[in-house]
Design an enzyme around this catalytic site. Structure first.
Site, short mmCIF file in Angstrom:
data_model
loop_
_atom_site.label_atom_id
_atom_site.label_comp_id
_atom_site.label_asym_id
_atom_site.label_seq_id
_atom_site.Cartn_x
_atom_site.Cartn_y
_atom_site.Cartn_z
N GLY A 1 0.83 -1.21 0.00
CA GLY A 1 0.00 0.00 0.00
C GLY A 1 0.86 1.26 0.00
N HIS A 2 1.92 1.25 0.83
CA HIS A 2 2.82 2.41 0.85
C HIS A 2 3.54 2.55 -0.50
CE1 HIS A 2 2.80 1.36 5.28
NE2 HIS A 2 2.50 2.64 5.31
N ARG B 1 -0.61 -2.57 10.72
CA ARG B 1 -1.14 -3.21 11.94
C ARG B 1 -1.68 -4.61 11.68
NH1 ARG B 1 -2.59 2.47 13.49
NH2 ARG B 1 -1.39 2.89 15.37
#
Ligand code: PAF
Length: 282
Positions: free
Chosen positions: A40-41, A191
């Site tokens: 995602g990053h 997370r």
């Protein structure tokens, strides 16, 4: 791709590096992160590269955005691994400061927006968005990038960053990048690493409940009933407490009673000790 990535630690060095790029006529981008980078990053970096000539990323686990009983101490940290991923993704510079570089002794400023931070995640995590707004304002004011890219997964954060950048005329275009999901639909998040194998299987109930709710809303079903059903599905899958399942205006975050253009369906809930968030356009 493999190239060199420059690592700087102080705001002064970040400012100088970005200024040198601007002076060379380059369009610049910033991707703020807290590290523990996943696909995602890296999609944020890819989006930044589409919009700028050079991309800087920051990694800073910002203590001001964690509550006293939250996961600041155990938040995953892997600077060397992250730097390698950023380099491969085509990022030219990493800003990786220590806490004392960002908040030196005597630091006394807090950036606080009215309204937007008080609802949804802000209601469940008091002070969280003041911490986010403070560090993001500092990053944007220091880097003075042409564009900064943030993930749509943290939809409320994105709305807050857009608001503060506009209100303070920071001169950086704020761009939201779509959520990246695992094969089963779970939104990627640093997370997710906290989830046990069993919890990871159960976690798929979150995107599924939102997907079903979005479809029901689009079919014209009653909003309150749809949100209730989604909460029930999450509880049945083992989520709890459920902080919220809400249909809001995507810019103002005000709850709405029917889908409108720009409406967003958002949820936050705990699975064991891990708080997961997700959202969908409706
Ligand atoms: O989304 C994050 O990773 C953080 O909240 C941010 C924007 C880097 C600010 O610390």
């Amino acid at each position: 791709m493999s190239q060199v990535i420059q690592i700087v630690r102080t705001p002064a060095d970040l400012r100088a590096a970005m200024a040198a790029w601007r002076k060379a006529g380059l369009r610049t981008a910033l991707v703020p992160t807290m590290g523990a980078l996943h696909a995602g990053h890296l999609a944020l970096v890819a989006e930044a590269r589409r919009r700028a000539d050079v991309v800087a990323a920051s990694i800073f686990v910002n203590p001001k955005q964690f509550g006293p009983n939250e996961d600041f101490a155990r938040y995953p940290r892997d600077e060397a691994g992250d730097a390698a991923k950023l380099r491969e993704a085509g990022c030219a510079l990493l800003f990786a400061p220590e806490v004392g570089d960002v908040y030196p002794p005597g630091f006394a400023t807090s950036v606080k927006l009215a309204g937007l931070p008080d609802v949804l995640c802000g209601a469940a995590r008091p002070g969280h968005f003041d911490g986010v707004a403070t560090v993001v304002t500092k990053l944007l004011a220091t880097a003075r990038a042409d564009v900064a890219v943030f993930g749509e997964k943290d939809w409320q954060q994105l709305a807050i960053v857009r608001r503060l950048a506009a209100d303070l005329d920071l001169g950086t275009d704020i761009v939201g990048a779509p959520i990246v999901r695992d094969g089963d639909g779970l939104a990627l998040s640093s997370r997710n690493a906290y989830l046990s194998a069993e919890e990871r299987v159960a976690a798929v109930a979150l995107p599924r409940a939102l997907g079903e709710a979005a479809a029901a809303l689009q079919a014209g079903d009653d909003v309150a009933a749809v949100l209730d059903t989604a909460r029930g599905r999450l509880a049945a899958a083992g989520f709890g407490p459920i902080d919220y399942v809400a249909l809001v205006d995507g810019a103002t975050l005000v709850a709405i009673g029917a889908p409108t253009p720009g409406a967003r369906l958002l949820a936050a809930a705990f699975l064991g000790r891990t708080r997961l968030i997700d959202n969908l356009a409706v």
